[in-house]
Design a protein around this motif. Structure first.
Motif, PDB file in Angstrom:
ATOM      1  N   LEU A   1      24.171  25.878  23.944  1.00 23.48           N
ATOM      2  CA  LEU A   1      23.778  24.915  22.921  1.00 23.48           C
ATOM      3  C   LEU A   1      24.320  25.307  21.554  1.00 23.48           C
ATOM      4  O   LEU A   1      24.707  24.449  20.758  1.00 23.48           O
TER       5      LEU A   1
ATOM      6  N   TRP B   1      22.058  20.211  13.394  1.00 18.43           N
ATOM      7  CA  TRP B   1      22.370  20.448  14.797  1.00 18.43           C
ATOM      8  C   TRP B   1      22.225  21.913  15.192  1.00 18.43           C
ATOM      9  O   TRP B   1      21.748  22.234  16.279  1.00 18.43           O
TER      10      TRP B   1
ATOM     11  N   GLY C   1      17.134  25.653  22.573  1.00 20.90           N
ATOM     12  CA  GLY C   1      17.521  26.794  23.395  1.00 20.90           C
ATOM     13  C   GLY C   1      16.350  27.714  23.678  1.00 20.90           C
ATOM     14  O   GLY C   1      16.170  28.188  24.804  1.00 20.90           O
TER      15      GLY C   1
ATOM     16  N   ALA D   1      26.799  23.114  19.200  1.00 23.22           N
ATOM     17  CA  ALA D   1      26.477  22.823  17.804  1.00 23.22           C
ATOM     18  C   ALA D   1      27.641  23.203  16.897  1.00 23.22           C
ATOM     19  O   ALA D   1      27.941  22.493  15.930  1.00 23.22           O
TER      20      ALA D   1
ATOM     21  N   ALA E   1      19.787  23.369  17.999  1.00 27.90           N
ATOM     22  CA  ALA E   1      20.266  24.153  19.136  1.00 27.90           C
ATOM     23  C   ALA E   1      19.393  25.381  19.340  1.00 27.90           C
ATOM     24  O   ALA E   1      19.055  25.745  20.474  1.00 27.90           O
TER      25      ALA E   1
END
Length: 280
Positions: free
Chosen positions: A146, A25, A33, A150, A29
């Protein structure tokens, strides 16, 4: 009122798995991003009214800059974590410095890495350092949002102990039996949603016509948001609380307030770029 406590929803730490390729994750991110930031930055550069004329950075230059800033984020973020948060450990285990998949990134280090990338790229391509800094920091809250989400999904960087009566207090699986603040979500709201909104409004009001204004405001507002968030976040266990109950995140954010204020003051002394008569 223990019945109000929320059990942390356990997520699979792996976001995407395609055979031997595994994307966690936190890595996802970063990827999303950067992509979303690139798309948003391109949209800002295309709107000449925001700059009172042609943007000082071309779309081709922005595309080239993405690789530079990505390297700056990763190298700076990891270096900052090693130096600021866990130097004794990495001094004994230097090989683990390169094991990024185990986690350990510092925003302040990543920001300094971005600063270096902006300066080097701007000088090499003869573009405005301040304007490139503006466009970079204008999109930065997307990645911050993000990244904090995460952190929440990974059940890491959780908050300090909370009153059990707090409706959104959570029991994190690796945070002990006591309820805690979901500080990752607090920071996602402050550093991501709120900061993005403030900067977007400033951009619509013509802030990009004053090179350095968005950069200075991002540095200042992030410092404030981070210090607020640190009041709810549990300090890293290897550091704990420092002088007077301060945390490393607070101490690293104080210089940002000073530098940001100086940039804003210097920017406001200059004349804003004015549109040509046929653009009014």
């Amino acid at each position: 009122m223990p019945f109000l406590l929320i059990d942390f929803p356990v997520f699979n730490p792996v976001a995407v798995s395609l055979g031997p390729v595994v994307i966690r994750w936190y890595a996802l991110a970063y990827i999303v991003g950067i992509v979303l930031g690139w798309v948003y930055a391109r949209s800002l550069l295309k709107k000449e009214r925001l700059w009172a004329g042609p943007a000082p950075i071309t779309l081709v230059q922005l595309d080239d800059f993405i690789l530079w800033v990505t390297i700056g984020i990763i190298v700076g973020g990891r270096t900052g974590y090693v130096l600021f948060y866990n130097l004794p450990f990495f001094a004994e285990h230097p090989r683990e410095i390169l094991e990024l998949w185990k986690g350990g990134m510092s925003f302040h280090g990543g920001f300094l890495g971005c600063v270096v990338a902006v300066i080097l790229f701007a000088r090499r391509n003869n573009v405005s350092i301040l304007s490139l800094g503006d466009i970079t920091t204008a999109v930065a809250p997307i990645g911050l949002l993000l990244g904090r989400l995460a952190n929440f999904i990974n059940s890491e960087l959780w908050g300090r102990h909370a009153d059990p009566s707090l409706p959104w207090a959570m029991i994190f699986p690796n945070g002990g039996p006591l309820p805690r603040h979901p500080s990752q979500l607090y920071e996602a709201g402050l550093e991501g949603i709120l900061l993005f909104t403030v900067l977007a409004i400033m951009i619509r009001m013509g802030a990009l016509r004053r090179p350095g204004l968005i950069l200075g405001c991002f540095i200042t507002f992030y410092g404030i948001a981070r210090i607020i968030g640190e009041h709810f976040r549990e300090p890293d266990p290897q550091l704990g609380f420092l002088w007077g109950g301060l945390t490393m995140g607070m101490l690293l954010s104080v210089p940002m307030l000073v530098v940001g204020a100086i940039i804003i003051a210097a920017t406001m002394r200059r004349e804003a770029r004015q549109p040509a008569p046929d653009e009014t």
